[in-house]
Design a protein around this motif. Structure first.
Motif, PDB file in Angstrom:
ATOM      1  N   PHE A   7       0.832  -1.203   0.000  1.00  0.00           N
ATOM      2  CA  PHE A   7       0.000   0.000   0.000  1.00  0.00           C
ATOM      3  C   PHE A   7       0.872   1.260   0.000  1.00  0.00           C
ATOM      4  O   PHE A   7       0.565   2.245  -0.686  1.00  0.00           O
ATOM      5  CB  PHE A   7      -0.939  -0.021   1.203  1.00  0.00           C
ATOM      6  CG  PHE A   7      -2.034   1.013   1.134  1.00  0.00           C
ATOM      7  CD1 PHE A   7      -2.656   1.308  -0.071  1.00  0.00           C
ATOM      8  CD2 PHE A   7      -2.450   1.677   2.270  1.00  0.00           C
ATOM      9  CE1 PHE A   7      -3.669   2.254  -0.145  1.00  0.00           C
ATOM     10  CE2 PHE A   7      -3.462   2.621   2.209  1.00  0.00           C
ATOM     11  CZ  PHE A   7      -4.075   2.907   0.999  1.00  0.00           C
ATOM     12  N   LYS A   8       1.980   1.213   0.744  1.00  0.00           N
ATOM     13  CA  LYS A   8       2.908   2.350   0.740  1.00  0.00           C
ATOM     14  C   LYS A   8       3.488   2.571  -0.653  1.00  0.00           C
ATOM     15  O   LYS A   8       3.658   3.714  -1.096  1.00  0.00           O
ATOM     16  CB  LYS A   8       4.031   2.111   1.754  1.00  0.00           C
ATOM     17  CG  LYS A   8       3.591   2.249   3.213  1.00  0.00           C
ATOM     18  CD  LYS A   8       4.744   1.949   4.160  1.00  0.00           C
ATOM     19  CE  LYS A   8       4.300   2.079   5.620  1.00  0.00           C
ATOM     20  NZ  LYS A   8       5.395   1.702   6.555  1.00  0.00           N
ATOM     21  N   LYS A   9       3.785   1.472  -1.348  1.00  0.00           N
ATOM     22  CA  LYS A   9       4.305   1.583  -2.710  1.00  0.00           C
ATOM     23  C   LYS A   9       3.262   2.170  -3.655  1.00  0.00           C
ATOM     24  O   LYS A   9       3.586   2.944  -4.561  1.00  0.00           O
ATOM     25  CB  LYS A   9       4.759   0.207  -3.209  1.00  0.00           C
ATOM     26  CG  LYS A   9       6.046  -0.289  -2.576  1.00  0.00           C
ATOM     27  CD  LYS A   9       6.426  -1.646  -3.128  1.00  0.00           C
ATOM     28  CE  LYS A   9       7.693  -2.181  -2.462  1.00  0.00           C
ATOM     29  NZ  LYS A   9       8.894  -1.417  -2.842  1.00  0.00           N
ATOM     30  N   VAL A  10       2.002   1.802  -3.452  1.00  0.00           N
ATOM     31  CA  VAL A  10       0.914   2.340  -4.273  1.00  0.00           C
ATOM     32  C   VAL A  10       0.845   3.858  -4.121  1.00  0.00           C
ATOM     33  O   VAL A  10       0.778   4.605  -5.113  1.00  0.00           O
ATOM     34  CB  VAL A  10      -0.434   1.696  -3.878  1.00  0.00           C
ATOM     35  CG1 VAL A  10      -1.611   2.485  -4.454  1.00  0.00           C
ATOM     36  CG2 VAL A  10      -0.491   0.245  -4.362  1.00  0.00           C
ATOM     37  N   GLU A 390       5.707  -5.769  -9.160  1.00  0.00           N
ATOM     38  CA  GLU A 390       7.149  -5.854  -9.386  1.00  0.00           C
ATOM     39  C   GLU A 390       7.451  -7.243  -9.926  1.00  0.00           C
ATOM     40  O   GLU A 390       7.054  -8.243  -9.328  1.00  0.00           O
ATOM     41  CB  GLU A 390       7.923  -5.596  -8.092  1.00  0.00           C
ATOM     42  CG  GLU A 390       7.944  -4.145  -7.673  1.00  0.00           C
ATOM     43  CD  GLU A 390       8.861  -3.885  -6.486  1.00  0.00           C
ATOM     44  OE1 GLU A 390       9.465  -4.872  -5.988  1.00  0.00           O
ATOM     45  OE2 GLU A 390       8.970  -2.737  -6.050  1.00  0.00           O
ATOM     46  N   GLU A 391       8.151  -7.306 -11.041  1.00  0.00           N
ATOM     47  CA  GLU A 391       8.420  -8.575 -11.695  1.00  0.00           C
ATOM     48  C   GLU A 391       9.905  -8.903 -11.679  1.00  0.00           C
ATOM     49  O   GLU A 391      10.739  -8.026 -11.905  1.00  0.00           O
ATOM     50  CB  GLU A 391       7.942  -8.532 -13.159  1.00  0.00           C
ATOM     51  CG  GLU A 391       6.447  -8.479 -13.306  1.00  0.00           C
ATOM     52  CD  GLU A 391       6.031  -8.520 -14.780  1.00  0.00           C
ATOM     53  OE1 GLU A 391       4.860  -8.811 -15.034  1.00  0.00           O
ATOM     54  OE2 GLU A 391       6.882  -8.243 -15.652  1.00  0.00           O
ATOM     55  N   GLU A 392      10.197 -10.156 -11.405  1.00  0.00           N
ATOM     56  CA  GLU A 392      11.565 -10.658 -11.520  1.00  0.00           C
ATOM     57  C   GLU A 392      11.789 -11.099 -12.960  1.00  0.00           C
ATOM     58  O   GLU A 392      11.044 -11.922 -13.496  1.00  0.00           O
ATOM     59  CB  GLU A 392      11.774 -11.851 -10.585  1.00  0.00           C
ATOM     60  CG  GLU A 392      11.636 -11.521  -9.103  1.00  0.00           C
ATOM     61  CD  GLU A 392      12.831 -10.749  -8.564  1.00  0.00           C
ATOM     62  OE1 GLU A 392      13.915 -10.825  -9.204  1.00  0.00           O
ATOM     63  OE2 GLU A 392      12.680 -10.080  -7.537  1.00  0.00           O
ATOM     64  N   LEU A 393      12.806 -10.546 -13.612  1.00  0.00           N
ATOM     65  CA  LEU A 393      13.076 -10.875 -15.004  1.00  0.00           C
ATOM     66  C   LEU A 393      14.144 -11.964 -15.112  1.00  0.00           C
ATOM     67  O   LEU A 393      14.846 -12.278 -14.145  1.00  0.00           O
ATOM     68  CB  LEU A 393      13.513  -9.617 -15.752  1.00  0.00           C
ATOM     69  CG  LEU A 393      12.512  -8.444 -15.712  1.00  0.00           C
ATOM     70  CD1 LEU A 393      13.057  -7.269 -16.504  1.00  0.00           C
ATOM     71  CD2 LEU A 393      11.146  -8.865 -16.239  1.00  0.00           C
ATOM     72  N   GLU A 394      14.270 -12.537 -16.304  1.00  0.00           N
ATOM     73  CA  GLU A 394      15.198 -13.656 -16.504  1.00  0.00           C
ATOM     74  C   GLU A 394      16.652 -13.267 -16.281  1.00  0.00           C
ATOM     75  O   GLU A 394      17.478 -14.113 -15.941  1.00  0.00           O
ATOM     76  CB  GLU A 394      15.025 -14.211 -17.932  1.00  0.00           C
ATOM     77  CG  GLU A 394      13.690 -14.908 -18.137  1.00  0.00           C
ATOM     78  CD  GLU A 394      13.531 -15.443 -19.549  1.00  0.00           C
ATOM     79  OE1 GLU A 394      14.461 -15.219 -20.370  1.00  0.00           O
ATOM     80  OE2 GLU A 394      12.498 -16.065 -19.842  1.00  0.00           O
ATOM     81  N   ASN A 395      16.978 -11.983 -16.456  1.00  0.00           N
ATOM     82  CA  ASN A 395      18.373 -11.549 -16.291  1.00  0.00           C
ATOM     83  C   ASN A 395      18.663 -11.114 -14.843  1.00  0.00           C
ATOM     84  O   ASN A 395      19.590 -10.358 -14.585  1.00  0.00           O
ATOM     85  CB  ASN A 395      18.696 -10.417 -17.257  1.00  0.00           C
ATOM     86  CG  ASN A 395      17.801  -9.197 -17.030  1.00  0.00           C
ATOM     87  OD1 ASN A 395      16.932  -9.207 -16.165  1.00  0.00           O
ATOM     88  ND2 ASN A 395      18.024  -8.154 -17.810  1.00  0.00           N
ATOM     89  N   THR A 397      17.082  -9.117 -12.930  1.00  0.00           N
ATOM     90  CA  THR A 397      16.713  -7.743 -12.584  1.00  0.00           C
ATOM     91  C   THR A 397      15.205  -7.711 -12.321  1.00  0.00           C
ATOM     92  O   THR A 397      14.489  -8.681 -12.593  1.00  0.00           O
ATOM     93  CB  THR A 397      17.059  -6.761 -13.719  1.00  0.00           C
ATOM     94  OG1 THR A 397      16.288  -7.097 -14.884  1.00  0.00           O
ATOM     95  CG2 THR A 397      18.549  -6.805 -14.041  1.00  0.00           C
ATOM     96  N   THR A 398      14.753  -6.610 -11.788  1.00  0.00           N
ATOM     97  CA  THR A 398      13.317  -6.449 -11.543  1.00  0.00           C
ATOM     98  C   THR A 398      12.815  -5.234 -12.318  1.00  0.00           C
ATOM     99  O   THR A 398      13.593  -4.324 -12.625  1.00  0.00           O
ATOM    100  CB  THR A 398      13.007  -6.243 -10.047  1.00  0.00           C
ATOM    101  OG1 THR A 398      13.651  -5.036  -9.601  1.00  0.00           O
ATOM    102  CG2 THR A 398      13.477  -7.410  -9.219  1.00  0.00           C
ATOM    103  N   ARG A 399      11.550  -5.261 -12.639  1.00  0.00           N
ATOM    104  CA  ARG A 399      10.943  -4.074 -13.233  1.00  0.00           C
ATOM    105  C   ARG A 399       9.628  -3.783 -12.512  1.00  0.00           C
ATOM    106  O   ARG A 399       8.904  -4.708 -12.102  1.00  0.00           O
ATOM    107  CB  ARG A 399      10.710  -4.246 -14.734  1.00  0.00           C
ATOM    108  CG  ARG A 399       9.597  -5.198 -15.112  1.00  0.00           C
ATOM    109  CD  ARG A 399       9.118  -4.983 -16.547  1.00  0.00           C
ATOM    110  NE  ARG A 399       8.014  -5.900 -16.867  1.00  0.00           N
ATOM    111  CZ  ARG A 399       7.124  -5.689 -17.818  1.00  0.00           C
ATOM    112  NH1 ARG A 399       7.187  -4.600 -18.568  1.00  0.00           N
ATOM    113  NH2 ARG A 399       6.156  -6.568 -18.062  1.00  0.00           N
ATOM    114  N   THR A 400       9.343  -2.507 -12.336  1.00  0.00           N
ATOM    115  CA  THR A 400       8.060  -2.082 -11.787  1.00  0.00           C
ATOM    116  C   THR A 400       7.157  -1.753 -12.965  1.00  0.00           C
ATOM    117  O   THR A 400       7.518  -0.958 -13.833  1.00  0.00           O
ATOM    118  CB  THR A 400       8.231  -0.831 -10.911  1.00  0.00           C
ATOM    119  OG1 THR A 400       9.088  -1.156  -9.811  1.00  0.00           O
ATOM    120  CG2 THR A 400       6.894  -0.351 -10.375  1.00  0.00           C
TER     121      THR A 400
END
Length: 512
Positions: A7-10, A390-395, A397-400
């Motif tokens: 919720f804080k991130k939102v 937030e997604e964990e990518l194959e390399n 790294t993460t992306r929002t």
């Protein structure tokens, strides 16, 4: 990620990417009042339009109006708001903080629901693909016990509030050992009723001014215009009148970001029906409104119906569509069978006849009303909070990414020249100029293209269109999809049709 952290991130993301700002922030803000920023205003408008098209444009027998915020003060006497529009208030003697007694009890039950969720999560992990959630929830002794406790608490609270037994409401708080969320103190005052309406005045001088109220709901503007709309539109029952607009409530505790505010916007529809048909219409609108929510693809598990334990003074049936916000399941939309209370009250207080002559029955009657009422700000929060991941990518790294339903996204596509030279910006600008007639699009040439992709992902933009040196040779561009990050080479001439297929309202509403 813990719900509180999410919720804080939102809240943080909403500010950083131009969706919601604290109102009057440079003057340290105003409690529970917010401004919708450049992207927030677009998202809010798109939600409103999506509702309006589904409710008004797609229904031959539903029309829209826009009634005034200022209304004759007797309207609020007739509606019951002057005498009965109250919330149960309780103060903590030690912290001096004020709370809604019913919300304290509901939050207590939400914590029990959290225990149920933990039991379900543990069982799901243990049994894997063989896990049957429905069977587990209905048979596991611990979960069943939790559910029974919630039902017992809410039923008692509803009964006490309906009987205005505020002594028992306090007794329930004490029996459950509910403490002040800030200090842990259990030193409570008696429960009192608190009227929620904002008062104001209309007139050139104080001594001749008329006392008015800022409307606490938009529904009454529909009821007092019932006969005007029916006659001017030659409407036959059953028919509906829809409206969106601002409402104002002096909430005891306005909190949870834009979930509960003092100035907010409603999207309401009052459906006028023949007395005796309200049960079938109640079921119809329950099903229809849930289909509208599910058409946005925000996961059916995030929604549930909650039948009211305490009915409003005007209702003979009521249910809420609740959504799973980061702080738990809370009301998103109400569906109420209001009987003929409102029109009869306005008849009595105005002295004007508000009836419908049914040519088929050759008789006049006061119509019953079936209401659907959704908070636009709450719908905004439901969409926004559900979309932020937030997604964990194959390399590694993460992306929002803000996975907004494409039909609602503020910006539909961003046009990106690979470099700021070699004629690429000129082609990108031409694409921008062509697409802006049909979609809200963005032009972005700052930073490396990968960084621009991430920026548009976080902003919720469904498509990125990259103009590169191959474009100069074959008039093709790379189009990248936000959710899958898949990239395809397409002709510039096909861009409009590709985007439209994903963002067109028809494409989404047909899911209903």
């Amino acid at each position: 990620m813990a719900n509180e952290d999410q919720f804080k991130k939102v809240i943080s993301h909403a500010k950083e990417y131009g969706y919601v700002f604290q109102s009057s922030e440079i003057y340290d803000g105003l409690s529970a009042v917010y401004d919708y920023a450049q992207n927030g205003a677009e998202l809010k408008k798109n939600i409103r339009d999506y509702w309006w098209k589904a409710m008004v444009q797609m229904n031959e027998n539903i029309v829209g109006i826009d009634s005034a915020i200022f209304m004759h003060p007797t309207i609020w006497k007739a509606s019951g708001h002057v005498d009965a529009f109250n919330d149960p208030l309780i103060d903590n003697k030690d912290s001096k903080k004020r709370y809604r007694a019913d919300v304290l009890i509901e939050d207590y039950c939400a914590k029990i629901e959290g225990k149920i969720d933990k039991e379900v999560a543990k069982a799901e992990k243990r049994f894997g693909e063989a896990f049957n959630k429905e069977e587990f929830v209905s048979t596991n002794p611990r979960v069943v016990g939790y559910q029974e406790k919630i039902t017992e608490i809410l039923a008692r609270m509803g009964k006490s509030l309906e009987a205005e037994d505020l002594v028992d409401v306090k007794a329930l708080i004490e029996e459950l050992e509910i403490a002040d969320p800030l200090t842990g103190s259990r030193n409570w005052t008696e429960v009192k009723q608190f009227n929620l309406m904002f008062g104001t005045k209309l007139g050139a001088s104080a001594e001749h001014a008329m006392d008015l109220y800022l409307r606490p709901e938009t529904a009454q503007g529909i009821f007092v215009n019932f006969l005007n709309v029916q006659k001017s539109g030659r409407m036959k029952i059953p028919f509906g009148i829809a409206q969106t607009g601002k409402a104002f409530r002096n909430e005891i505790v306005a909190r949870q970001f834009i979930f509960r505010m003092r100035e907010f916007e409603q999207m309401e529809m009052q459906f006028f029906i023949k007395p005796g048909t309200q049960k079938e219409w109640f079921e119809y609108w329950k099903e229809t409104r849930m289909k509208w929510h599910l058409s946005l693809g925000m996961n059916a598990d995030n929604y549930r119906f909650h039948d009211h334990d305490k009915l409003a003074h005007y209702a003979d049936a009521a249910t809420d569509i609740e959504f799973k916000f980061p702080f738990g399941f809370k009301e998103l939309e109400g569906i109420h069978s209001r009987t003929d209370f409102d029109l009869k009250q306005h008849e009595e207080f105005s002295g004007k006849k508000l009836q419908y002559f049914d040519h088929e029955d050759n008789a006049s009657y006061t119509p019953y009303v079936l209401e659907t009422s959704i908070g636009l700000d709450r719908m905004f929060l439901a969409v926004f909070s559900n979309s932020l991941v937030e997604e964990e990518l194959e390399n590694n790294t993460t992306r929002t990414v803000l996975k907004l339903p494409a039909v609602l996204a503020p910006v539909k596509a961003a046009i990106l020249p690979l470099v700021k030279k070699d004629g690429l910006p000129e082609i990108a600008r031409q694409i921008f100029e062509d697409l802006k007639w049909d979609f809200n699009v963005d032009y972005d040439e700052k930073d490396a293209v990968g960084r621009r992709y991430r920026r548009q992902d976080a902003n919720g933009t469904p498509f990125c269109i990259t103009v590169d040196h191959d474009t100069l040779e074959d008039n093709t561009v790379t189009i990248r999809h936000r959710d899958t990050m898949e990239q395809k080479r397409v002709k510039i001439a096909d861009l409009k049709d590709i985007i439209k297929a994903e963002v067109d309202v028809k494409h989404w509403l047909q899911k209903m």
